[in-house]
Design a protein around this motif. Structure first.
Motif, mmCIF file in Angstrom:
data_model
loop_
_atom_site.group_PDB
_atom_site.id
_atom_site.type_symbol
_atom_site.label_atom_id
_atom_site.label_comp_id
_atom_site.label_asym_id
_atom_site.label_seq_id
_atom_site.Cartn_x
_atom_site.Cartn_y
_atom_site.Cartn_z
ATOM 1 N N ILE A 1 -7.569 4.262 7.101
ATOM 2 C CA ILE A 1 -8.531 4.574 5.723
ATOM 3 C C ILE A 1 -9.802 3.556 5.912
ATOM 4 C CG2 ILE A 1 -8.733 4.532 3.224
ATOM 5 C CD1 ILE A 1 -5.682 4.804 3.179
ATOM 6 N N SER A 2 -9.814 2.284 6.103
ATOM 7 C CA SER A 2 -10.908 1.559 6.178
ATOM 8 C C SER A 2 -11.769 1.959 7.260
ATOM 9 C CB SER A 2 -10.393 0.005 6.371
ATOM 10 O OG SER A 2 -9.747 -0.033 7.574
ATOM 11 N N ASP A 3 -11.318 2.626 8.351
ATOM 12 C CA ASP A 3 -12.328 3.075 9.428
ATOM 13 C C ASP A 3 -12.707 4.314 8.936
ATOM 14 O OD1 ASP A 3 -11.868 0.921 11.200
ATOM 15 O OD2 ASP A 3 -10.245 1.953 12.388
ATOM 16 N N LEU A 4 -12.137 5.253 8.215
ATOM 17 C CA LEU A 4 -12.504 6.489 7.839
ATOM 18 C C LEU A 4 -13.746 6.608 7.002
ATOM 19 C CD1 LEU A 4 -11.762 9.709 8.060
ATOM 20 C CD2 LEU A 4 -10.462 9.305 6.296
ATOM 21 N N VAL A 5 -13.725 5.317 6.205
ATOM 22 C CA VAL A 5 -14.778 5.107 5.190
ATOM 23 C C VAL A 5 -16.172 5.369 5.618
ATOM 24 C CG1 VAL A 5 -16.017 3.774 3.338
ATOM 25 C CG2 VAL A 5 -13.307 4.119 3.521
ATOM 26 N N GLN B 1 -3.016 9.600 1.116
ATOM 27 C CA GLN B 1 -1.898 9.575 -0.279
ATOM 28 C C GLN B 1 -1.288 8.265 -0.859
ATOM 29 O OE1 GLN B 1 0.566 12.964 0.059
ATOM 30 N NE2 GLN B 1 2.099 12.151 -1.571
ATOM 31 N N ASP B 2 -0.962 7.603 0.180
ATOM 32 C CA ASP B 2 -0.536 6.332 -0.203
ATOM 33 C C ASP B 2 -1.509 5.526 -1.027
ATOM 34 O OD1 ASP B 2 1.987 6.959 1.049
ATOM 35 O OD2 ASP B 2 1.551 5.576 2.944
ATOM 36 N N TYR B 3 -2.609 5.298 -0.252
ATOM 37 C CA TYR B 3 -3.667 4.725 -0.673
ATOM 38 C C TYR B 3 -4.233 5.086 -2.297
ATOM 39 C CZ TYR B 3 -8.238 2.192 -1.378
ATOM 40 O OH TYR B 3 -8.922 1.521 -1.992
ATOM 41 N N LEU B 4 -4.421 6.461 -2.420
ATOM 42 C CA LEU B 4 -4.979 7.155 -3.470
ATOM 43 C C LEU B 4 -3.947 6.867 -4.746
ATOM 44 C CD1 LEU B 4 -6.363 10.408 -2.303
ATOM 45 C CD2 LEU B 4 -7.798 8.235 -3.042
ATOM 46 N N GLN B 5 -2.659 6.920 -4.202
ATOM 47 C CA GLN B 5 -1.583 6.688 -5.317
ATOM 48 C C GLN B 5 -1.613 5.349 -5.748
ATOM 49 O OE1 GLN B 5 2.406 8.234 -4.519
ATOM 50 N NE2 GLN B 5 3.261 6.210 -5.095
ATOM 51 N N GLU B 6 -1.908 4.257 -4.972
ATOM 52 C CA GLU B 6 -2.180 2.834 -5.187
ATOM 53 C C GLU B 6 -3.281 2.547 -6.039
ATOM 54 O OE1 GLU B 6 -1.453 -1.513 -5.046
ATOM 55 O OE2 GLU B 6 -0.147 0.381 -4.630
ATOM 56 N N ILE B 7 -4.159 3.181 -5.700
ATOM 57 C CA ILE B 7 -5.548 3.097 -6.667
ATOM 58 C C ILE B 7 -5.339 3.712 -7.918
ATOM 59 C CG2 ILE B 7 -7.785 3.977 -6.819
ATOM 60 C CD1 ILE B 7 -7.306 1.283 -5.022
ATOM 61 N N SER B 8 -4.770 4.698 -8.096
ATOM 62 C CA SER B 8 -4.592 5.444 -9.273
ATOM 63 C C SER B 8 -4.069 4.588 -10.579
ATOM 64 C CB SER B 8 -3.465 6.577 -9.361
ATOM 65 O OG SER B 8 -2.182 6.181 -9.036
ATOM 66 N N LEU B 9 -3.339 3.332 -10.014
ATOM 67 C CA LEU B 9 -2.663 2.466 -11.093
ATOM 68 C C LEU B 9 -3.845 1.775 -11.555
ATOM 69 C CD1 LEU B 9 0.206 0.761 -8.717
ATOM 70 C CD2 LEU B 9 0.462 2.535 -10.675
ATOM 71 N N TYR B 10 -5.028 1.636 -10.889
ATOM 72 C CA TYR B 10 -6.010 0.550 -11.464
ATOM 73 C C TYR B 10 -7.334 1.707 -11.887
ATOM 74 C CZ TYR B 10 -3.460 -2.276 -8.261
ATOM 75 O OH TYR B 10 -2.761 -3.214 -7.670
ATOM 76 N N THR B 11 -7.031 3.027 -11.968
ATOM 77 C CA THR B 11 -8.230 3.767 -12.367
ATOM 78 C C THR B 11 -7.881 4.610 -13.901
ATOM 79 O OG1 THR B 11 -7.459 5.555 -10.972
ATOM 80 C CG2 THR B 11 -9.118 4.173 -10.215
ATOM 81 N N GLU C 1 4.235 -0.331 6.472
ATOM 82 C CA GLU C 1 3.956 0.872 7.451
ATOM 83 C C GLU C 1 2.496 1.218 7.260
ATOM 84 O OE1 GLU C 1 6.415 3.755 5.171
ATOM 85 O OE2 GLU C 1 8.353 2.505 5.723
ATOM 86 N N ILE C 2 2.357 2.628 8.253
ATOM 87 C CA ILE C 2 0.801 3.059 8.298
ATOM 88 C C ILE C 2 0.648 3.498 6.951
ATOM 89 C CG2 ILE C 2 -0.482 4.855 9.294
ATOM 90 C CD1 ILE C 2 1.242 4.593 12.035
ATOM 91 N N VAL C 3 -0.515 3.188 6.353
ATOM 92 C CA VAL C 3 -1.121 3.574 5.039
ATOM 93 C C VAL C 3 -1.907 4.901 5.103
ATOM 94 C CG1 VAL C 3 -2.489 3.035 3.236
ATOM 95 C CG2 VAL C 3 -1.413 1.096 4.340
ATOM 96 N N THR C 4 -1.202 6.054 4.444
ATOM 97 C CA THR C 4 -1.930 7.234 4.383
ATOM 98 C C THR C 4 -2.783 7.460 3.321
ATOM 99 O OG1 THR C 4 -0.203 8.279 3.042
ATOM 100 C CG2 THR C 4 0.246 8.308 5.337
#
Length: 756
Positions: free
Chosen positions: A477-481, A527-537, A522-525
């Motif tokens: 994800i960090s590379d994709l940005v 979906q994993d990241y957006l789910q994690e971020i949803s806790l903070y938004t 594990e490899i972060v997808t």
């Protein structure tokens, strides 16, 4: 009521109040009762001297400060007096111009432009010139306009139709500026810069107006005088010439607005400008504990542009100041959150008693996540929560669109940056999507060849998202940005906009992604990241609770006070700001030190400094504690968290803090040793360009050497070339440099190169 005016004033405050005649300078340190002295003096002049309140002007910098002063003065003298001249600089100029602008054939009902009005004018100009913000951002134009209005020369063009002096290297900016002035004049409109410039112009060119105002204003008081600009100081100096009663109060140690024109020298050198002036130093602090003041005094004494003073207090000793060093940002922010819980528990405090300060808004990201994790309510003053900032939501929306092809993300991003896809296109796409029971993105993908949808911008956007979807299968994800910023042109838009804070926020987002990826098993997808971020938004988080921890920048905190204060991100490159040092060198270091001092002196009971290890995407290097930490005697605070000697040594080498700080420490005639050109002599010290002109014996030529260049050493009689060479090639430095290089991960380097 007269007695009320003088009660509860200490000796120095009383001296300031009763010294009413002549030029008076009051150096009022943090928490010393400056506003009390200022308002008591106003009331004293009215009640004890019998001067009409309409003959006294008291200027300050914010409407809030002016309102607070009016409130206090009314309490002392009653409601029957005219105190309309307790105002801001701009407020006074508006009063002046409403009365006398007709001298230059402007109507008294002239318009005052705010920022949105200025943008409207610029949009009109851009249309006329057939340009867009891609050619030139509004921020660049506003900066050019403001710089061009620092002097009064442009008024010769506006008021006398004379040729305007322009910068030949900026033809487009010159053209826009000229058109901007023409549209202003056509509408009799003044922006904030014009208010003071028109006032000075009229006072300078019309003696009758100058005499009228000089005779009217018997007493002039200036609050926060250290923040006065050249034009502002010129204005009050002109108005005070008749009666010569000018009272300025402020603290050079709290000058934090040099970057927007403040000139602390006017307060520092007041006694030289007015040799007959009186100086009163108010150094008794009523706010902080001795432990807090001790570190503030210790840091600020390193500045040169100041009036020497040491703040004292009669408050009890209090709790030790704490410095916390974390092994990474999460540990730092989590430690802050847990310490807040301890304060609440041990001291029976409220969340609203606690404030977290930072140098820049992007630093709130880690803090916010930790506070939410620990279920601590918070509010951000003067800013937007990290994950609600436009540039962050843009990137998260693209990630969401790649992941789930949802309509909300599509609507936000399909024409961002603009692709010429207007209201009609969206109406057509919506009808197709509804008829086929598809999301907007799916409908576009399936029906892109339809006439009403086959716009170039639509095809481009579709291709971008499809390509990013493929890249997301093989990239982190960090590379994709980086690809998102590159391919959507968002990166170009943010760079073009010139808003450094947006870029810093994105760097901070990527930094958090890398840390999250590194810590995950594990490899972060996506979906994993957006789910994690949803806790903070979650916008509903703690919104119904008024008792909240306050988060704000140091600039916003000026003039305020709080029982418990954390200064987080106390990291080199953050404070002092690497960008500020790059632009203004040693002037910036002094201002950044003053910012630190302001942060420290906000605290009443407890003060914490926190920082952590890791990679700093803002400066592009490993993180070290701020150089200001090394200016504090270690006996003045207690340290928590393990700060290794290796990091301390490396920091001192990187910051050049081992007695060879080159920021303007040489004089003409000094002999020096350069790591390449060997021995030389300083021929000139150019403070405008922050450089030395040095003649090097071995090459027989002079060279300009930057003040901040590390490998330039002053020679004394005992020095030898061999000793100097040895000092710059010792094993310790090589080892530490190798460590630094090895510790930078490839993605860190790549991101720094991308944003450099």
């Amino acid at each position: 009521m007269n007695e009320e005016i003088l009660i509860n004033l200490n000796e120095k405050q009383l001296n300031a109040v009763k010294t009413t005649e002549g030029y008076v300078r009051v150096i009022a340190g943090a928490g010393s009762g400056k506003t009390k002295a200022l308002t008591s003096r106003f009331a004293y002049i009215v009640k004890y001297l019998g001067i009409n309140s309409s003959n006294i002007i008291c200027v300050t910098f914010t409407n809030k400060a002016a309102q607070e002063m009016k409130k206090r003065v009314k309490k002392l003298i009653g409601d029957s007096f005219d105190i309309s001249l307790i105002t801001t600089y701009h407020g006074f100029c508006v009063k002046f111009l409403r009365e006398d602008i007709n001298k230059i054939f402007y109507p008294k009902g002239f318009l005052i432009l705010d920022t949105e009005d200025q943008k409207t004018i610029l949009r009109n100009i851009y249309t006329e010139l057939n340009i867009t913000s891609r050619d030139l951002s509004f921020k660049q134009v506003f900066k050019y306009i403001s710089n061009s209005k620092k002097g009064l020369d442009y008024l010769n063009y506006v008021l006398q139709n004379k040729t305007i002096e322009t910068n030949k290297d900026d033809k487009l900016l010159n053209t826009i500026f000229q058109k901007y002035l023409e549209k202003q004049k056509r509408n009799y409109a003044l922006d904030f810069d014009d208010l003071i410039n028109f006032t000075i112009y009229i006072l300078t060119n019309f003696d009758d107006v100058l005499n009228k105002w000089q005779n009217r204003l018997h007493y002039i008081q200036v609050d926060e005088a250290q923040d006065s600009s050249e034009n502002q100081f010129q204005l009050i100096e002109m108005l005070s010439r008749q009666h010569k009663n000018l009272f300025v109060v402020g603290d050079p140690d709290q000058t934090i607005y040099e970057w927007r024109g403040a000139k602390p020298e006017y307060l520092v050198d007041f006694d030289k400008i007015f040799p007959d002036s009186v100086t009163i130093i108010m150094n008794q602090n009523y706010r902080s504990t001795p432990n807090i003041l001790k570190i503030g005094n210790h840091i600020i004494k390193n500045n040169k542009i100041r009036v020497d003073k040491e703040m004292i207090t009669q408050n009890p000793e209090g709790i030790d100041v704490v410095h916390f060093h974390g092994c990474h940002e999460f540990e730092e922010s989590l430690w802050i959150a847990k310490e807040i819980k301890e304060i609440i528990k041990i001291e029976n405090a409220k969340f609203s008693d606690i404030t977290i300060l930072y140098r820049a808004n992007y630093l709130s990201r880690n803090i916010e996540q930790a506070l939410i994790k620990e279920n601590i309510p918070y509010t951000i003053f003067g800013g937007v929560k990290f994950f609600e900032r436009k540039e962050i939501k843009d990137i998260l929306s693209i990630l969401s669109l790649i992941n789930s092809e949802d309509d909300i993300s599509f609507l936000r991003m399909f024409n961002n940056p603009t692709r010429g896809l207007g209201k009609k296109f969206l109406e057509n796409l919506t009808l197709v999507a509804q008829s086929q029971n598809l999301s907007l993105f799916q409908a576009l993908k399936k029906n892109i060849e339809k006439t009403e949808l086959s716009k170039k911008g639509a095809k481009d956007f579709l291709d971008i998202i499809i390509e990013l979807k493929e890249l997301s299968k093989i990239k982190s994800i960090s590379d994709l940005v980086k690809d998102i910023l590159d391919k959507t042109a968002l990166g170009e838009l943010y760079r073009k906009d010139g808003d450094e804070e947006r870029i810093n926020n994105i760097k901070e987002l990527v930094s958090s992604m890398i840390l999250y990826e590194n810590e995950s098993q594990e490899i972060v997808t996506i979906q994993d990241y957006l789910q994690e971020i949803s806790l903070y938004t979650d916008l509903d988080t703690n919104n119904d609770i008024q008792d909240k921890v306050k988060l704000m920048t140091i600039h916003i905190s000026k003039g305020l006070e709080f029982p418990y204060v954390f200064l987080c991100g106390f990291t080199e490159g953050v404070i002092p700001s690497a960008m500020a040092i790059k632009e203004r060198r040693n002037r910036a270091i002094e201002e950044e030190r003053r910012l630190t001092y302001v942060a420290i002196t906000r605290a009443e009971k407890r003060f914490y400094l926190t920082e952590s290890e890791g990679f700093n995407f803002i400066s592009g290097s490993n993180k070290y504690p701020s150089r200001f930490l090394f200016e504090i005697n270690e006996n003045f605070y207690i340290r928590k968290g393990e700060l290794s000697q290796d990091i301390i040594n490396e920091a001192k080498l990187q910051l050049n803090l081992n007695g060879t700080d080159n920021l303007e420490y040489l004089n003409v005639g000094d002999f020096v040793f350069h790591n390449v050109w060997k021995k030389g002599i300083v021929k000139e010290v150019d403070r405008e360009k922050n450089q030395y002109i040095i003649e090097f014996m071995e090459i027989g030529k002079t060279r300009p050497i930057d003040f901040s260049f590390k490998f330039l050493t002053k020679l004394n009689q005992e020095s030898t070339s061999n000793r100097i060479i040895k000092s710059h090639n010792n094993k310790e430095e090589k080892v530490l440099e190798n460590k630094r290089i090895q510790s930078n991960e490839s993605n860190n380097k790549k991101w720094w190169e991308f944003w450099k």
